[in-house]
Write a protein that holds these residues in place. Structure first.
Motif, PDB file in Angstrom:
ATOM      1  N   PRO A 224       0.803  -1.229   0.000  1.00 25.90           N
ATOM      2  CA  PRO A 224       0.000   0.000   0.000  1.00 25.90           C
ATOM      3  C   PRO A 224       0.834   1.276   0.000  1.00 25.90           C
ATOM      4  O   PRO A 224       0.441   2.279  -0.613  1.00 25.90           O
ATOM      5  N   TRP A 225       1.978   1.258   0.687  1.00 28.30           N
ATOM      6  CA  TRP A 225       2.826   2.452   0.711  1.00 28.30           C
ATOM      7  C   TRP A 225       3.466   2.720  -0.648  1.00 28.30           C
ATOM      8  O   TRP A 225       3.561   3.873  -1.096  1.00 28.30           O
ATOM      9  N   PHE A 226       3.869   1.670  -1.347  1.00 26.96           N
ATOM     10  CA  PHE A 226       4.439   1.849  -2.687  1.00 26.96           C
ATOM     11  C   PHE A 226       3.385   2.404  -3.650  1.00 26.96           C
ATOM     12  O   PHE A 226       3.649   3.343  -4.432  1.00 26.96           O
ATOM     13  N   LEU A 227       2.192   1.823  -3.610  1.00 27.86           N
ATOM     14  CA  LEU A 227       1.129   2.279  -4.494  1.00 27.86           C
ATOM     15  C   LEU A 227       0.737   3.722  -4.170  1.00 27.86           C
ATOM     16  O   LEU A 227       0.527   4.543  -5.086  1.00 27.86           O
ATOM     17  N   ARG A 228       0.637   4.027  -2.889  1.00 29.32           N
ATOM     18  CA  ARG A 228       0.272   5.387  -2.481  1.00 29.32           C
ATOM     19  C   ARG A 228       1.308   6.404  -2.972  1.00 29.32           C
ATOM     20  O   ARG A 228       0.954   7.489  -3.447  1.00 29.32           O
ATOM     21  N   ASN A 229       2.570   6.042  -2.844  1.00 26.93           N
ATOM     22  CA  ASN A 229       3.625   6.980  -3.258  1.00 26.93           C
ATOM     23  C   ASN A 229       3.601   7.205  -4.770  1.00 26.93           C
ATOM     24  O   ASN A 229       3.805   8.347  -5.255  1.00 26.93           O
TER      25      ASN A 229
END
Length: 292
Positions: A224-229
């Motif tokens: 989720p953090w990779f996608l959000r970034n």
């Protein structure tokens, strides 16, 4: 049979007659007069039960004595005998009734005692109640104490102190990640991205936070953090890196379809990175999946 029935009927009727006439008789003092009255009643009943004056079972009706032929004593003897027999039978019935009553009371008492014994035996043979087993209340799991050596090692990593507080927070998180203290880095970098969402290092911070989870063996938390970034700012300093790391997270989760989508988009969106700085990482990721 008729004789016995007649006796039984006569006895019952006579008993009723005697009971009905007992009160007037009690008022008389002359016993002889009482007996004579009973004799008359017996004779009257005799005429009703045995019409015709059959004397086979009872003495025939006693007529008034003839003058000079029969003495009063002689004429009264049969009647006296009949009444005496009746009274004797009544006494026998009363005695029998008393015995039956006594036997009934004895039987009732014995039955009551038997019931009490049965109840006592049933109570003695009844299975004891099952013990109530109390389940002990769940105890909270003891809080594990941190390893003193690890605490000392983390404390040995210094936090920068510059004029840019946001950069100091990110740099401290980077140092924790670089030293391999991934849980501590996750905590520190989360603090940074939440406190400084518009900082110049925010793209670095979100990407590094995803890597801190991925390197810690937690691809589900990292993705989720990779996608959000990537979605927050595709032109961000580490947006391309996050898209490639997103593909690696999907590979770790064995989600080939999403891994191929991320790799294809990375090659199309960031061709310079795919053939430059991240070419080796890109090639390695593609070798792990078979994309059509």
């Amino acid at each position: 049979m008729f004789a016995r029935s007649a006796r039984a009927l006569g006895l019952g009727t006579i008993a009723t007659a005697l009971l009905a006439t007992s009160m007037p008789a009690a008022a008389q003092d002359d016993d002889e007069a009482r007996i004579r009255k009973l004799e008359a009643e017996v004779r009257a009943l005799q005429r009703k039960v045995f019409p015709g004056g059959d004397g086979r079972y009872f003495e025939p009706q006693i007529t008034a004595p003839a003058t000079g032929t029969t003495t009063p004593a002689a004429s009264a003897a049969p009647s006296t005998t009949a009444v005496t027999d009746i009274l004797a039978r009544l006494d026998a019935l009363e005695s029998q009734l008393q015995r039956l009553t006594a036997q009934y009371e004895v039987g009732t008492n014995a039955m009551r005692l038997l019931e009490e014994r049965v109840e006592a035996l049933e109570g003695a043979n009844a299975p004891p109640p099952e013990p109530v087993v109390k389940t002990p209340a769940a105890q909270p799991e003891p809080v594990s104490q941190p390893d003193p050596a690890r605490v000392a090692a983390v404390q040995a990593i210094t936090k920068p102190q510059t004029d840019d507080a946001g950069d100091d927070e990110y740099s401290y998180g980077f140092r924790l990640w670089e030293a391999g203290f991934y849980p501590e880095a996750q905590q520190q970098l989360t603090l940074f991205v939440e406190k400084y969402p518009n900082h110049s290092r925010t793209s670095f911070g979100r990407n590094l936070l995803g890597r801190a989870y991925l390197d810690d063996g937690k691809p589900t938390e990292a993705a989720p953090w990779f996608l959000r970034n990537y979605q927050a700012d595709k032109n961000g300093a580490r947006a391309g890196d996050s898209l490639l790391f997103l593909a690696e997270s999907m590979i770790a989760l064995k989600d080939t379809n999403r891994a191929c989508i991320a790799l294809s988009e990375f090659g199309e969106t960031y061709p310079a990175l795919a053939t430059g700085r991240l070419s080796g990482q890109y090639a390695t990721a593609r070798s792990k999946v078979s994309c059509g």
